[in-house]
Design a protein around this motif. Sequence first.
Motif, PDB file in Angstrom:
ATOM      1  N   VAL A   1     -39.293  -8.666  89.963  1.00  0.00           N
ATOM      2  CA  VAL A   1     -38.117  -7.812  89.924  1.00  0.00           C
ATOM      3  C   VAL A   1     -36.920  -8.587  90.461  1.00  0.00           C
ATOM      4  N   ASP A   2     -35.934  -8.800  89.612  1.00  0.00           N
ATOM      5  CA  ASP A   2     -34.729  -9.542  89.969  1.00  0.00           C
ATOM      6  C   ASP A   2     -33.689  -8.572  90.512  1.00  0.00           C
ATOM      7  N   GLU A   3     -33.381  -8.704  91.813  1.00  0.00           N
ATOM      8  CA  GLU A   3     -32.436  -7.807  92.474  1.00  0.00           C
ATOM      9  C   GLU A   3     -31.096  -8.482  92.770  1.00  0.00           C
ATOM     10  N   THR A   4     -30.758  -9.484  91.960  1.00  0.00           N
ATOM     11  CA  THR A   4     -29.549 -10.267  92.197  1.00  0.00           C
ATOM     12  C   THR A   4     -28.283  -9.414  92.252  1.00  0.00           C
TER      13      THR A   4
ATOM     14  N   ARG B   1     -48.291  -5.827  93.844  1.00  0.00           N
ATOM     15  CA  ARG B   1     -48.048  -6.518  92.575  1.00  0.00           C
ATOM     16  C   ARG B   1     -46.559  -6.661  92.262  1.00  0.00           C
ATOM     17  N   VAL B   2     -45.692  -6.091  93.100  1.00  0.00           N
ATOM     18  CA  VAL B   2     -44.256  -6.214  92.890  1.00  0.00           C
ATOM     19  C   VAL B   2     -43.712  -7.346  93.754  1.00  0.00           C
ATOM     20  N   ILE B   3     -43.138  -8.332  93.100  1.00  0.00           N
ATOM     21  CA  ILE B   3     -42.484  -9.464  93.766  1.00  0.00           C
ATOM     22  C   ILE B   3     -40.994  -9.337  93.478  1.00  0.00           C
ATOM     23  N   SER B   4     -40.164  -9.391  94.501  1.00  0.00           N
ATOM     24  CA  SER B   4     -38.728  -9.258  94.271  1.00  0.00           C
ATOM     25  C   SER B   4     -38.004 -10.557  94.577  1.00  0.00           C
ATOM     26  N   VAL B   5     -36.899 -10.758  93.863  1.00  0.00           N
ATOM     27  CA  VAL B   5     -36.049 -11.933  94.005  1.00  0.00           C
ATOM     28  C   VAL B   5     -34.652 -11.463  94.364  1.00  0.00           C
ATOM     29  N   GLY B   6     -34.046 -12.088  95.367  1.00  0.00           N
ATOM     30  CA  GLY B   6     -32.676 -11.781  95.750  1.00  0.00           C
ATOM     31  C   GLY B   6     -31.840 -13.042  95.813  1.00  0.00           C
TER      32      GLY B   6
ATOM     33  N   TRP C   1     -33.995 -15.831  97.639  1.00  0.00           N
ATOM     34  CA  TRP C   1     -35.230 -15.565  98.365  1.00  0.00           C
ATOM     35  C   TRP C   1     -36.227 -14.801  97.507  1.00  0.00           C
ATOM     36  N   VAL C   2     -37.474 -14.865  97.917  1.00  0.00           N
ATOM     37  CA  VAL C   2     -38.568 -14.110  97.307  1.00  0.00           C
ATOM     38  C   VAL C   2     -39.171 -13.221  98.374  1.00  0.00           C
ATOM     39  N   ARG C   3     -39.394 -11.955  98.045  1.00  0.00           N
ATOM     40  CA  ARG C   3     -40.166 -11.055  98.909  1.00  0.00           C
ATOM     41  C   ARG C   3     -41.496 -10.771  98.243  1.00  0.00           C
ATOM     42  N   THR C   4     -42.595 -11.047  98.931  1.00  0.00           N
ATOM     43  CA  THR C   4     -43.923 -10.847  98.382  1.00  0.00           C
ATOM     44  C   THR C   4     -44.900 -10.651  99.541  1.00  0.00           C
ATOM     45  N   THR C   5     -46.173 -10.813  99.306  1.00  0.00           N
ATOM     46  CA  THR C   5     -47.139 -10.759 100.405  1.00  0.00           C
ATOM     47  C   THR C   5     -47.055 -12.038 101.223  1.00  0.00           C
ATOM     48  N   ALA C   6     -47.511 -11.973 102.460  1.00  0.00           N
ATOM     49  CA  ALA C   6     -47.494 -13.163 103.309  1.00  0.00           C
ATOM     50  C   ALA C   6     -48.359 -14.272 102.711  1.00  0.00           C
ATOM     51  N   ALA C   7     -49.478 -13.900 102.109  1.00  0.00           N
ATOM     52  CA  ALA C   7     -50.370 -14.912 101.526  1.00  0.00           C
ATOM     53  C   ALA C   7     -49.702 -15.607 100.344  1.00  0.00           C
TER      54      ALA C   7
END
Length: 476
Positions: free
Chosen positions: A275-278, A301-306, A320-326
Amino acid sequence: MRHMSATQVARLVDVDPGARPYYRALADGVRALIMDGRLPVRVRMPAERHLAETLQVSRTTVTSAYDLLRERGYLESRQGSGSWTALPDAATTADNPWLATGDDGLVQLQCAAPAATSALRTAMTEAVEDLPRYAMGNGYDPLGLPVLRERIAAYHTAKGLATRPEQIVVTTGAQHAIHLVLGLLIGAGDPVLVESPTYPHAIDVARRRAARIVPVGISHEGWQTDLVIGAMRQSGARLAYLMPDFQNPTGALMDDATRAAIVAAARRADTMLLVDETWTELALDDVPRTSPMGAFDTDSRVISVGSASKLWWGGLRIGWVRTTAALARRLAVFRSSVDLASPVLEQLVVARLFDRLEETRAERRRTLRASRDALVSELREHLPEWTFSVPRGGGTLWVRLGGGGATPLAEAALTHGVRLAPGPWFGLEGALEGYLRLPYTQPPLALADVVTRLRAARDHGPTGSARPADPLIAMV
């Protein structure tokens, strides 16, 4: 593969015998035939010698026309096999409108990025004062500086999506973030769902990964949920790239019901969502409050990009990317094949800018709304046959032309001092030729001048030789 005789091509191509240079007019005529479908793709063209004899011009003239068509991506050739028609690859063609230096004297309307916010100067001064405490280290942190990751995590948490700094990877811009996620998660042949139209560089990355791109059409009115879900299910998409907040280029805003339905469908189809949140912070009017798509995610399963580019300034090159720590750790390891870390000073600047988020939102809302309204007014007065919906946020108008194609208009506009982004660069296989993306990220007076030039380009065509593009990728 069909074959066109020299006589057939000569009959189709309507070129003024007095056109100068003739080879360019011939190339333009062939390209126009390809773009409007009268000359289909994968048709074998006549030999240069035969076409030259039929047109009664020198073979050198036809050779030059074929060379120009190959350079632009409208012809492909193989030794001993001849030449056949094609559609250009947006990532490689020499007349790609993303290729620009910004110092060629043209108005850079292919780039939807505003000038720096007024808060930048103070934030940079403060960041320089912060820098010495970081200079004792080696300056390489693949995940990003802790202070910035903390700010980004707090930003997501404030939006209703609880986030820890360990879930953040700082990147060198949103484009770099998209490259990292797609590079790590998809491979050759994997189906990747994208909106059409969409951000062109995401398509480029998927192509370089040899993914199978699955487009799903959207408009300024937004997403048809059943079409998105159906495409996801039927294609078995491994990943879907979506831009729900003031989508680039349409400006559409996805409502919460659609967000929830798509995330639920992705769960059933085992599809990852990028998901691109630019553009998410650039609401220009009062809009319904929406939740991040990650708020509907129950199985990571949702990865976001800012990105800092649209809100503060593209020159900072911080995303930046927001996702799981792993997955964040895996991305940090994977990025070593591209770069080791993002610049320390720019990260410190963005960390300071997060302290001025509210004032920046207000500034962007005031300035971009004035520019949007000015562009809308000028277009409605001087180019009334062009139609569009006024977006409630973001930075671009997605304009449907009243006739003719966007690609020849973009070429004509070059000679009137404007570099444009025609619709096909936002889609696949030459689609969207009837559309043009017009950003309103420049001041109102500049946009009024642009519309005057666009009307001249539409009415009178080129005024001379177009300036060649410099081979540098411009941020959009």
